[in-house]
Design an enzyme around this catalytic site. Structure first.
Site, short mmCIF file in Angstrom:
data_model
loop_
_atom_site.label_atom_id
_atom_site.label_comp_id
_atom_site.label_asym_id
_atom_site.label_seq_id
_atom_site.Cartn_x
_atom_site.Cartn_y
_atom_site.Cartn_z
N ASP A 267 38.51 121.87 4.05
CA ASP A 267 39.04 123.08 3.43
C ASP A 267 39.90 122.76 2.21
O ASP A 267 40.78 121.88 2.27
CB ASP A 267 39.87 123.85 4.47
CG ASP A 267 40.51 125.09 3.91
OD1 ASP A 267 39.77 126.04 3.56
OD2 ASP A 267 41.75 125.13 3.79
N GLU A 299 35.23 122.02 0.09
CA GLU A 299 35.58 123.22 -0.67
C GLU A 299 36.59 122.77 -1.72
O GLU A 299 37.62 122.18 -1.39
CB GLU A 299 36.22 124.29 0.21
CG GLU A 299 36.59 125.54 -0.59
CD GLU A 299 37.59 126.45 0.10
OE1 GLU A 299 37.65 127.64 -0.28
OE2 GLU A 299 38.32 125.99 0.99
#
Length: 596
Positions: A267, A299
């Protein structure tokens, strides 16, 4: 009783985990805690009292005790503060409660021979375990997902968080599966069952911050955090500290080893600020599991694609989502303003080269340049999605595209996503045309719950239309159980069956036509046909040329005469119209021109 032992020096080379409880050769359990700011640490075993822990070099404390699996323990700092193990493998009573001694050998794997699937075969289904009924509820969905054509289930974070409802990004105990969803063995059973259906399981992991409730590290390990540093979600973690780097690398290896996940989605790595640690962790993963197909996905809001050549398989393609969202909804608020100008041209670039922004200035970011070149990357280095937890849940009212877009235009976009050579990601509910919102939900005590409400309101003020909409209805309360209940995906009674059938047809085409050739696929070109229509072409290895013409406007667009075998038309007669030189309104046509 004070237990004396010699500790390894910080950073000493060792494959054995440094953090968390570990069984010793004589059947006892070794407990360790890195607490550089603590004067003393005691091991507190539920029902048996405390045991002093010996202090070693570099802020480490250690004790060995005859603990059985399932016994509860915690650490007592300086004789006063009781804290859970920051590397606990399981919790009892939430993030403020007791940690549990694990038995890593208790679960008997049924599909122990599973080694994974190649990345080119990935069709990802992102879901929230709590919204699907916990680990057992997710397991019950697996047969339908496999039948749909999904090949990888991606779980939003499942590590321990405060309360019983949370997206998972407020986690504070990265090694402990959330009690609200089931036991650690229940999670293993879910992964095991997925492998039995031929499905990979990916886990979303958060290494850029800790949540605000239940994070005791600052009280005894302030060195975990960078002085004066911060992220949008909390204090910045100091990856310059060797023990911090090891903590998170061990966590990544733990999920892949103990639970046999097939990969991790990291993340918001732009908020980590430590690309060298990411590279080191990727190398550690590859070295630990040489015989398994492990996939590492990023990400990165900065569009920094350089890690994709350094051990990572793919990166979420926010650019593709953003420009498609503009074309489908007409929204240009917030970060969508960067895609409002010439959206078809930007879509063409996203299809041909992955990212739209590869060093160009971003208006949303105050003119700062964003991104780096994607030259040389495979088409499968990009994960393509029309929706995900962020892009729905970070809206004020959590609307899905089913509530925002024309149905024919949306089905044209679904065809483009599923049959382009990028890796598709489907968010739970898309396959049944769910109209349920996906809202941001929490289960905090006051006053933190009030602070979250206020923070959400401030966040949405950056969107021009928010004040008008908010004046008509109140913002959903993240802390209300009703907000969570409203977010459960519910199939649309009218459109759901047809949408499910559409996904199934498209994913079967992807399996038979695209997947065998994706490792050798390369972009040929992508051009605009109008201000809302594009034509993109790829050389699909030895299979020939794949062409996708997509028009999101309410009027036809002129196009060249596409040849080849029809794979899909999102509207009846679309292919005949294209052969006549006109791409119908809100239509995608996919052709394969095989070599003669």
């Amino acid at each position: 009783m004070l237990v004396h032992c010699r500790l390894p020096a910080p950073g000493a080379a060792s494959d054995a985990p440094r953090f968390g409880p570990a069984a010793t050769a004589d059947g006892r359990t070794r407990f360790r805690l890195w607490a550089p700011q603590a004067g003393s640490v005691a091991l507190d075993i539920d029902g048996r009292g405390t045991t002093g822990m010996s202090a070693g070099a570099g802020g480490w404390f250690e004790a060995v005790d005859h603990c059985r699996p399932g016994e509860a323990y915690r650490f007592r700092i300086d004789g006063d503060l009781a804290v859970p193990d920051p590397a606990a493998r399981a919790q009892r009573g939430g993030v403020h409660g007791w940690s549990l001694v694990p038995d890593p050998n208790a679960y008997r794997w049924r599909n122990a021979a599973w080694r994974g699937r190649p990345w080119r075969e990935a069709v990802i289904y992102e879901l929230h375990a709590g919204a699907c009924g916990g680990y057992a509820g997710v397991a019950a969905k697996l047969p339908d997902l496999a039948g749909l054509g999904v090949t990888a289930v991606e779980l939003m974070p499942v590590n321990a968080f405060p309360g019983r409802r949370n997206w998972g990004y407020d986690g504070v105990l990265p090694f402990a599966p959330a009690e609200a969803y089931g036991s650690p063995d229940d999670l293993k059973a879910l992964v095991d069952a997925a492998h039995g259906h031929g499905l990979m399981v990916l886990l979303d992991v958060v290494y850029n911050h800790f949540g605000p409730d239940g994070n005791y590290l600052p009280s005894y390990a302030r060195d975990f955090f960078r002085p004066g540093g911060g992220t949008a979600w909390g204090d910045a973690i100091d990856f310059g500290q060797p023990e911090v780097r090891r903590y998170f690398t061990e966590n990544a290896l733990y999920w892949l080893d103990e639970f046999r996940f097939d990969g991790l989605r990291f993340d918001a790595v732009h908020a980590i600020g430590a690309p060298d640690w990411l590279e080191d962790t990727a190398r550690a993963v590859r070295a630990r599991f040489p015989d398994r197909l492990i996939h590492l996905v990023l990400e990165n809001d900065d569009n920094d694609a350089r890690l994709l050549a350094k051990g990572f398989d793919a990166q979420w393609n926010d650019d593709l989502h953003h420009v498609l969202h503009v074309l489908l909804t007409g929204e240009t608020d917030g970060y969508y303003r960067d895609y409002a100008d010439a959206p078809a041209k930007r879509l063409a670039r996203a299809l041909a080269h992955g990212f739209v922004y590869q060093g160009e200035p971003s208006a949303h970011r105050g003119g700062r340049r964003r991104g780096v070149s994607t030259t040389g990357l495979k088409t499968t280095a990009f994960v393509a999605f029309l929706q995900n937890h962020d892009q729905i849940g970070n809206r004020a009212f959590g609307e899905r595209l089913t509530a925002l877009a024309d149905p024919q235009a949306l089905e044209a976009a679904i065809a483009l996503q599923c049959l382009s050579p990028q890796i598709p990601l489907i968010f739970m509910g898309e396959e049944t045309a769910s109209r349920s919102p996906f809202l941001f939900f929490t289960d905090h005590d006051e006053p933190l719950a009030a602070a979250v409400r206020e923070g959400r309101t401030r966040e949405f003020q950056a969107f021009d239309g928010f004040a008008r909409v908010a004046s008509q209805r109140p913002l959903p309360d993240p802390n209300s159980p009703d907000t969570f209940e409203a977010s459960l995906p519910r199939p649309d009674a009218e459109a759901g069956p047809a949408r499910h059938a559409l996904y199934r047809r498209l994913l079967e085409l992807r399996r038979t036509v695209l997947m065998p050739h994706l490792d050798r696929t390369e972009s040929l070109d992508a051009v605009t046909l109008s201000d809302a229509a594009v034509l993109a072409r790829w050389r699909l290895g030895a299979a020939g040329t794949l062409a996708i013409a997509a028009n999101f406007a309410p009027h036809p667009a002129a196009c060249g005469n596409l040849g080849g075998r029809l794979l899909h038309e999102s509207r009846p007669g679309g292919a005949d119209a294209v052969r006549g030189g006109a791409l119908p309104a809100r239509c995608t046509v996919v052709m394969l021109d095989a070599p003669s």
